[in-house]
Scaffold this motif. Structure first.
Motif, PDB file in Angstrom:
ATOM      1  N   TYR A  93       0.805  -1.219   0.000  1.00  0.00           N
ATOM      2  CA  TYR A  93       0.000   0.000   0.000  1.00  0.00           C
ATOM      3  C   TYR A  93       0.847   1.282   0.000  1.00  0.00           C
ATOM      4  O   TYR A  93       0.445   2.308  -0.533  1.00  0.00           O
ATOM      5  N   GLY A  94       2.043   1.177   0.578  1.00  0.00           N
ATOM      6  CA  GLY A  94       2.920   2.342   0.681  1.00  0.00           C
ATOM      7  C   GLY A  94       3.255   2.971  -0.660  1.00  0.00           C
ATOM      8  O   GLY A  94       3.551   4.163  -0.732  1.00  0.00           O
ATOM      9  N   LYS A  95       3.210   2.153  -1.732  1.00  0.00           N
ATOM     10  CA  LYS A  95       3.492   2.728  -3.054  1.00  0.00           C
ATOM     11  C   LYS A  95       2.515   3.851  -3.384  1.00  0.00           C
ATOM     12  O   LYS A  95       2.889   4.857  -3.976  1.00  0.00           O
ATOM     13  N   TYR A  96       1.245   3.646  -3.027  1.00  0.00           N
ATOM     14  CA  TYR A  96       0.245   4.692  -3.275  1.00  0.00           C
ATOM     15  C   TYR A  96       0.592   5.966  -2.501  1.00  0.00           C
ATOM     16  O   TYR A  96       0.353   7.070  -2.973  1.00  0.00           O
ATOM     17  N   ILE A  97       1.140   5.769  -1.298  1.00  0.00           N
ATOM     18  CA  ILE A  97       1.487   6.922  -0.462  1.00  0.00           C
ATOM     19  C   ILE A  97       2.753   7.596  -0.986  1.00  0.00           C
ATOM     20  O   ILE A  97       2.801   8.819  -1.136  1.00  0.00           O
ATOM     21  N   ILE A  98       3.769   6.772  -1.288  1.00  0.00           N
ATOM     22  CA  ILE A  98       5.043   7.334  -1.744  1.00  0.00           C
ATOM     23  C   ILE A  98       4.861   8.120  -3.038  1.00  0.00           C
ATOM     24  O   ILE A  98       5.413   9.206  -3.199  1.00  0.00           O
ATOM     25  N   LEU A  99       4.054   7.566  -3.943  1.00  0.00           N
ATOM     26  CA  LEU A  99       3.853   8.247  -5.227  1.00  0.00           C
ATOM     27  C   LEU A  99       3.135   9.588  -5.061  1.00  0.00           C
ATOM     28  O   LEU A  99       3.220  10.454  -5.923  1.00  0.00           O
ATOM     29  N   ARG A 100       2.412   9.740  -3.959  1.00  0.00           N
ATOM     30  CA  ARG A 100       1.745  11.014  -3.711  1.00  0.00           C
ATOM     31  C   ARG A 100       2.598  11.955  -2.866  1.00  0.00           C
ATOM     32  O   ARG A 100       2.233  13.098  -2.632  1.00  0.00           O
ATOM     33  N   ALA A 128     -14.924   2.934   0.879  1.00  0.00           N
ATOM     34  CA  ALA A 128     -14.271   3.556  -0.284  1.00  0.00           C
ATOM     35  C   ALA A 128     -13.947   5.032  -0.015  1.00  0.00           C
ATOM     36  O   ALA A 128     -12.826   5.487  -0.275  1.00  0.00           O
ATOM     37  N   GLU A 129     -14.928   5.755   0.532  1.00  0.00           N
ATOM     38  CA  GLU A 129     -14.731   7.202   0.727  1.00  0.00           C
ATOM     39  C   GLU A 129     -13.594   7.469   1.723  1.00  0.00           C
ATOM     40  O   GLU A 129     -12.751   8.340   1.490  1.00  0.00           O
ATOM     41  N   THR A 130     -13.562   6.706   2.812  1.00  0.00           N
ATOM     42  CA  THR A 130     -12.506   6.909   3.818  1.00  0.00           C
ATOM     43  C   THR A 130     -11.141   6.608   3.218  1.00  0.00           C
ATOM     44  O   THR A 130     -10.166   7.339   3.459  1.00  0.00           O
ATOM     45  N   ASN A 131     -11.051   5.534   2.419  1.00  0.00           N
ATOM     46  CA  ASN A 131      -9.789   5.210   1.763  1.00  0.00           C
ATOM     47  C   ASN A 131      -9.297   6.374   0.913  1.00  0.00           C
ATOM     48  O   ASN A 131      -8.118   6.748   0.976  1.00  0.00           O
ATOM     49  N   LEU A 132     -10.185   6.933   0.121  1.00  0.00           N
ATOM     50  CA  LEU A 132      -9.760   8.028  -0.757  1.00  0.00           C
ATOM     51  C   LEU A 132      -9.443   9.285   0.053  1.00  0.00           C
ATOM     52  O   LEU A 132      -8.538  10.046  -0.299  1.00  0.00           O
ATOM     53  N   LYS A 133     -10.172   9.484   1.156  1.00  0.00           N
ATOM     54  CA  LYS A 133      -9.882  10.654   2.011  1.00  0.00           C
ATOM     55  C   LYS A 133      -8.475  10.549   2.597  1.00  0.00           C
ATOM     56  O   LYS A 133      -7.759  11.543   2.695  1.00  0.00           O
ATOM     57  N   ILE A 134      -8.096   9.334   3.004  1.00  0.00           N
ATOM     58  CA  ILE A 134      -6.758   9.133   3.587  1.00  0.00           C
ATOM     59  C   ILE A 134      -5.684   9.474   2.542  1.00  0.00           C
ATOM     60  O   ILE A 134      -4.709  10.165   2.838  1.00  0.00           O
ATOM     61  N   LEU A 135      -5.893   8.991   1.310  1.00  0.00           N
ATOM     62  CA  LEU A 135      -4.920   9.288   0.257  1.00  0.00           C
ATOM     63  C   LEU A 135      -4.945  10.772  -0.119  1.00  0.00           C
ATOM     64  O   LEU A 135      -3.896  11.379  -0.367  1.00  0.00           O
ATOM     65  N   ILE A 183      -2.742  13.388   1.708  1.00  0.00           N
ATOM     66  CA  ILE A 183      -1.288  13.491   1.486  1.00  0.00           C
ATOM     67  C   ILE A 183      -0.955  14.701   0.610  1.00  0.00           C
ATOM     68  O   ILE A 183      -0.135  15.528   0.972  1.00  0.00           O
ATOM     69  N   LYS A 184      -1.623  14.785  -0.549  1.00  0.00           N
ATOM     70  CA  LYS A 184      -1.301  15.884  -1.459  1.00  0.00           C
ATOM     71  C   LYS A 184      -2.207  17.099  -1.270  1.00  0.00           C
ATOM     72  O   LYS A 184      -1.866  18.208  -1.656  1.00  0.00           O
ATOM     73  N   LYS A 185      -3.381  16.837  -0.740  1.00  0.00           N
ATOM     74  CA  LYS A 185      -4.370  17.897  -0.484  1.00  0.00           C
ATOM     75  C   LYS A 185      -4.765  18.649  -1.766  1.00  0.00           C
ATOM     76  O   LYS A 185      -4.951  19.858  -1.751  1.00  0.00           O
ATOM     77  N   THR A 186      -4.842  17.910  -2.882  1.00  0.00           N
ATOM     78  CA  THR A 186      -5.258  18.559  -4.123  1.00  0.00           C
ATOM     79  C   THR A 186      -6.711  18.209  -4.475  1.00  0.00           C
ATOM     80  O   THR A 186      -7.324  18.883  -5.289  1.00  0.00           O
ATOM     81  N   ALA A 187      -7.232  17.153  -3.869  1.00  0.00           N
ATOM     82  CA  ALA A 187      -8.606  16.730  -4.189  1.00  0.00           C
ATOM     83  C   ALA A 187      -9.561  17.126  -3.064  1.00  0.00           C
ATOM     84  O   ALA A 187      -9.233  16.994  -1.887  1.00  0.00           O
ATOM     85  N   SER A 188     -10.720  17.618  -3.465  1.00  0.00           N
ATOM     86  CA  SER A 188     -11.723  18.007  -2.475  1.00  0.00           C
ATOM     87  C   SER A 188     -12.634  16.809  -2.172  1.00  0.00           C
ATOM     88  O   SER A 188     -12.576  15.779  -2.853  1.00  0.00           O
ATOM     89  N   LEU A 189     -13.499  16.997  -1.189  1.00  0.00           N
ATOM     90  CA  LEU A 189     -14.481  15.950  -0.874  1.00  0.00           C
ATOM     91  C   LEU A 189     -15.379  15.687  -2.078  1.00  0.00           C
ATOM     92  O   LEU A 189     -15.742  14.540  -2.366  1.00  0.00           O
ATOM     93  N   GLU A 190     -15.690  16.745  -2.806  1.00  0.00           N
ATOM     94  CA  GLU A 190     -16.513  16.594  -4.020  1.00  0.00           C
ATOM     95  C   GLU A 190     -15.809  15.712  -5.054  1.00  0.00           C
ATOM     96  O   GLU A 190     -16.441  14.876  -5.701  1.00  0.00           O
ATOM     97  N   ASP A 191     -14.499  15.936  -5.215  1.00  0.00           N
ATOM     98  CA  ASP A 191     -13.721  15.116  -6.170  1.00  0.00           C
ATOM     99  C   ASP A 191     -13.789  13.641  -5.783  1.00  0.00           C
ATOM    100  O   ASP A 191     -13.926  12.760  -6.640  1.00  0.00           O
ATOM    101  N   ILE A 192     -13.669  13.389  -4.485  1.00  0.00           N
ATOM    102  CA  ILE A 192     -13.701  12.002  -3.990  1.00  0.00           C
ATOM    103  C   ILE A 192     -15.065  11.383  -4.269  1.00  0.00           C
ATOM    104  O   ILE A 192     -15.168  10.278  -4.822  1.00  0.00           O
ATOM    105  N   GLN A 193     -16.108  12.109  -3.903  1.00  0.00           N
ATOM    106  CA  GLN A 193     -17.465  11.570  -4.087  1.00  0.00           C
ATOM    107  C   GLN A 193     -17.800  11.406  -5.574  1.00  0.00           C
ATOM    108  O   GLN A 193     -18.475  10.452  -5.965  1.00  0.00           O
ATOM    109  N   PHE A 196      -8.998  10.127  -9.025  1.00  0.00           N
ATOM    110  CA  PHE A 196      -9.779  11.144  -8.295  1.00  0.00           C
ATOM    111  C   PHE A 196      -9.025  12.454  -8.065  1.00  0.00           C
ATOM    112  O   PHE A 196      -9.634  13.491  -7.846  1.00  0.00           O
ATOM    113  N   GLU A 197      -7.700  12.411  -8.165  1.00  0.00           N
ATOM    114  CA  GLU A 197      -6.922  13.648  -7.973  1.00  0.00           C
ATOM    115  C   GLU A 197      -6.638  14.359  -9.299  1.00  0.00           C
ATOM    116  O   GLU A 197      -5.849  15.298  -9.338  1.00  0.00           O
ATOM    117  N   LYS A 198      -7.290  13.897 -10.353  1.00  0.00           N
ATOM    118  CA  LYS A 198      -7.123  14.456 -11.704  1.00  0.00           C
ATOM    119  C   LYS A 198      -5.637  14.562 -12.086  1.00  0.00           C
ATOM    120  O   LYS A 198      -5.135  15.660 -12.406  1.00  0.00           O
TER     121      LYS A 198
END
Lengths: 242, 207
Positions: free
Chosen positions: A76-83, B90-97, B100-110, B144-146
């Motif tokens: 799973y870390g690959k998804y994190i590292i790539l971001r 699914a939504e929580t998974n995408l929120k966690i990702l 990290i970059k903070k480029t996607a909004s909640l709307e983008d995720i949904q 989802f992060e375009k």
């Protein structure tokens, strides 16, 4: 965040179990028994008893961080590292997490010790003369041990890294016992350095001269941690995420 | 734009990629077709910066990977059926990702969840997903992060016919947005209709 809360809860339980273990034994220990370690020379049954008490928390923190690096790199870390911004910043986030785990462990041990001693109002058998230094060396030693596990995980499977690290820790305590007058061995097998029984921080002066000045010990542990961190940074920049 | 120049990769004694040179333009879909073990996934890994080339280079918008940058700055990827966190929906998974970059909004995720028709499963944990649902969620995390670059390894695996059509429509929309998309597959029938170019790879060489 939820993951870290679970880890913190487990570490707190470990700290409670460890203190209960110290309460049950009839061996000499200070007000803060988790800092005491294993005295030397000591006969084999006592060695095992002291070692168990000291080792519980080391093994727990090592186990909680099992796969912290290598599993992340292959899954799973690959998804994190790539971001993330870079491999270096990813590694730093992992190191910061290690520090958090160690701090939670030590804080839990302190809370458990103070809580039980307040309830029981027990008098310690021995004094601990340098509490702050004792905690500092203890934290640095666990970080150095976990740093060994971290660098090993960058070269091999997490389970193997865990076993090798813990074998080194256990061996370092038992093997040095016969060489108490050899200062260099205490540094090669550095888990001994945090032990109040062995470095003289306990009011037990027999080994104080063997180990030398306390600030040298702290500096030595800091150098080990920084050295292992540098090796890890070099490795992470070259490692392939297959 | 992705420029792959004279790229070779050796694993122990095997040359898994050999002297690959190719330019992937912005806003196009590329199909990377080859048998199992032909080097498709390895080429995607090299473009993503996950492996370091033995020779040659990968340049992303004039920045050389492993020299100027560690990874492409804007990339979505599906590789090797990596799974998201099974204990979350699914939504929580995408929120966690997304955190990290903070480029996607909640709307983008949904919106991504809705596009992949995962919204109907609400708060169902990923561990209870079927293989097809997991693959759709993987596609959602890739788009989802375009991102500017989307690398997909066998994206239609385990997805039913209707789901494949939906995925292809999404990829066409991503192309319209300007993303460079590379799809590695051994099943060219699925992705052929939307590809602007199809590249054949065999024994680590483009043919």
């Amino acid at each position: 965040m939820i993951h870290f809360r679970n880890e913190a809860f487990i570490l707190f339980i470990v700290a409670l179990i460890q203190y209960v273990y110290f309460m049950n034994d009839r061996l000499a220990h200070s007000s803060f028994p988790f800092l005491d370690g294993v005295p030397t020379p000591v006969n084999y049954p006592h060695l095992v008893t002291y070692l168990m008490g000291w080792y519980i928390s080391i093994a727990a923190s090592s186990f909680i961080l099992l796969g912290h690096i290598s599993d992340s790199l292959v899954d799973y870390g690959k998804y994190i590292i790539l971001r993330g911004k870079s491999r270096f910043s990813w590694l730093m986030s992992k190191v910061i997490h290690m520090w958090r785990v160690v701090m939670v462990l030590v804080f839990s041990q302190l809370i458990a010790t103070i809580f039980f001693q307040t309830i029981l109002d027990s008098d310690p058998v021995l004094e601990l003369t340098h509490l702050f230094e004792g905690i500092l060396f203890y934290v640095l030693t666990i970080m150095a041990i976990l740093s060994i596990q971290m660098i090993l995980e960058l070269y091999m499977k997490s389970q193997l890294a865990f076993i090798l690290t813990n074998c080194y820790v256990l061996l370092s305590i038992t093997i040095v016992e016969g060489f108490v007058q050899k200062k260099v061995l205490f540094h090669v097998f550095f888990p001994n350095l945090s032990m109040s029984f062995r470095n003289g921080m306990m009011a037990n002066p027999t080994l104080q001269e063997t180990i030398g000045q306390l600030h040298e010990l702290g500096l030595f542990l800091v150098v080990i941690i920084l050295f292992l961190l540098c090796l890890s940074v070099i490795r992470i920049k070259k490692i392939e995420l297959m | 734009m992705i420029e792959v120049h004279d790229l070779s990769k050796k694993l122990k004694k095997n040359k898994v990629l050999q002297n690959i040179t190719y330019t992937f333009e912005k806003g196009r879909i590329y199909g990377l077709v080859g048998k199992n073990g032909s080097g498709k996934t390895m080429l995607l890994r090299a473009i993503a910066g996950l492996i370091i080339p033995t020779e040659g280079s990968v340049t992303i918008n004039e920045k050389v990977l492993h020299k100027d940058i560690s990874f492409p700055p804007s990339i979505g990827i599906i590789i090797e059926n990596l799974q998201l966190l099974p204990q979350f929906d699914a939504e929580t998974n995408l929120k966690i990702l997304a955190a990290i970059k903070k480029t996607a909004s909640l709307e983008d995720i949904q919106h991504a969840i809705m596009r992949l028709a995962l919204d109907q499963f609400g708060t169902l944990k990923v561990r209870k997903y079927s293989l097809g649902m997991k693959q759709r969620l993987n596609i959602a995390q890739a788009i989802f992060e375009k991102p500017d670059i989307i690398l997909l390894d066998e994206p239609t695996n385990a997805i039913d016919e209707k789901g494949v059509e939906r995925v292809l429509d999404i990829l066409k929309e991503e192309r319209e947005r300007g993303a460079t998309i590379i799809i590695a597959t051994h099943n060219k029938d699925d992705v052929f209709p939307i590809c602007d170019e199809v590249i054949q790879i065999s024994n680590g060489r483009l043919i």
